[in-house]
Write a protein that holds these residues in place. Sequence first.
Motif, PDB file in Angstrom:
ATOM      1  N   GLY A 195      -5.981   1.094 -11.295  1.00  0.00           N
ATOM      2  CA  GLY A 195      -7.334   1.629 -11.580  1.00  0.00           C
ATOM      3  C   GLY A 195      -7.480   3.177 -11.953  1.00  0.00           C
ATOM      4  O   GLY A 195      -7.768   3.724 -12.922  1.00  0.00           O
ATOM      5  N   ILE A 196      -6.809   3.856 -11.064  1.00  0.00           N
ATOM      6  CA  ILE A 196      -6.847   5.335 -11.254  1.00  0.00           C
ATOM      7  C   ILE A 196      -6.195   5.709 -12.387  1.00  0.00           C
ATOM      8  O   ILE A 196      -6.535   6.563 -13.222  1.00  0.00           O
ATOM      9  N   THR A 234      -8.170   4.749 -15.568  1.00  0.00           N
ATOM     10  CA  THR A 234      -9.261   5.608 -15.863  1.00  0.00           C
ATOM     11  C   THR A 234      -8.894   7.011 -16.428  1.00  0.00           C
ATOM     12  O   THR A 234      -9.442   7.699 -17.175  1.00  0.00           O
ATOM     13  N   GLU A 245       0.909  -1.216   0.180  1.00  0.00           N
ATOM     14  CA  GLU A 245       0.033   0.105   0.090  1.00  0.00           C
ATOM     15  C   GLU A 245       0.880   1.358  -0.041  1.00  0.00           C
ATOM     16  O   GLU A 245       1.955   1.434   0.499  1.00  0.00           O
ATOM     17  N   ARG A 276      -3.429   3.457  -0.380  1.00  0.00           N
ATOM     18  CA  ARG A 276      -3.982   2.750  -1.493  1.00  0.00           C
ATOM     19  C   ARG A 276      -3.433   1.690  -1.903  1.00  0.00           C
ATOM     20  O   ARG A 276      -2.073   1.518  -1.969  1.00  0.00           O
ATOM     21  N   SER A 277      -4.025   0.679  -2.413  1.00  0.00           N
ATOM     22  CA  SER A 277      -3.218  -0.831  -3.036  1.00  0.00           C
ATOM     23  C   SER A 277      -2.934  -0.402  -4.242  1.00  0.00           C
ATOM     24  O   SER A 277      -3.127   0.488  -5.074  1.00  0.00           O
ATOM     25  N   ASP A 278      -2.042  -1.371  -4.641  1.00  0.00           N
ATOM     26  CA  ASP A 278      -1.478  -1.423  -6.004  1.00  0.00           C
ATOM     27  C   ASP A 278      -2.690  -1.243  -7.244  1.00  0.00           C
ATOM     28  O   ASP A 278      -2.495  -0.525  -8.030  1.00  0.00           O
ATOM     29  N   MET A 279      -3.551  -2.242  -6.692  1.00  0.00           N
ATOM     30  CA  MET A 279      -4.693  -2.503  -8.010  1.00  0.00           C
ATOM     31  C   MET A 279      -5.346  -1.096  -7.968  1.00  0.00           C
ATOM     32  O   MET A 279      -5.963  -0.568  -8.999  1.00  0.00           O
ATOM     33  N   GLU A 280      -5.663  -0.442  -6.784  1.00  0.00           N
ATOM     34  CA  GLU A 280      -6.279   0.916  -6.939  1.00  0.00           C
ATOM     35  C   GLU A 280      -5.768   1.877  -7.752  1.00  0.00           C
ATOM     36  O   GLU A 280      -6.287   2.716  -8.528  1.00  0.00           O
ATOM     37  N   ILE A 281      -4.322   1.878  -7.664  1.00  0.00           N
ATOM     38  CA  ILE A 281      -3.458   2.755  -8.329  1.00  0.00           C
ATOM     39  C   ILE A 281      -3.445   2.727  -9.804  1.00  0.00           C
ATOM     40  O   ILE A 281      -3.624   3.297 -10.548  1.00  0.00           O
TER      41      ILE A 281
END
Length: 66
Positions: free
Chosen positions: A32-33, A36, A21, A25-30
Amino acid sequence: MVRPLPVFRAGRDRTTHQPREVEGRSDMEIVGIVATAVVAVIVVGAAYVGVRSIPDLRRYLKIRHM
């Protein structure tokens, strides 16, 4: 006797660790951002090109209609 390969055994490898993190924020959330944001930039660019080409389309249709 056949010994199992250590490939599929859980041990001290990356699969047993928790996701990293960054600032909460997790790696996958980053990922995704970022994905996007890239898609948003592409859509805005396509809309800009479309709006800029409207006069050319009108001129082409006017010539074709003659």
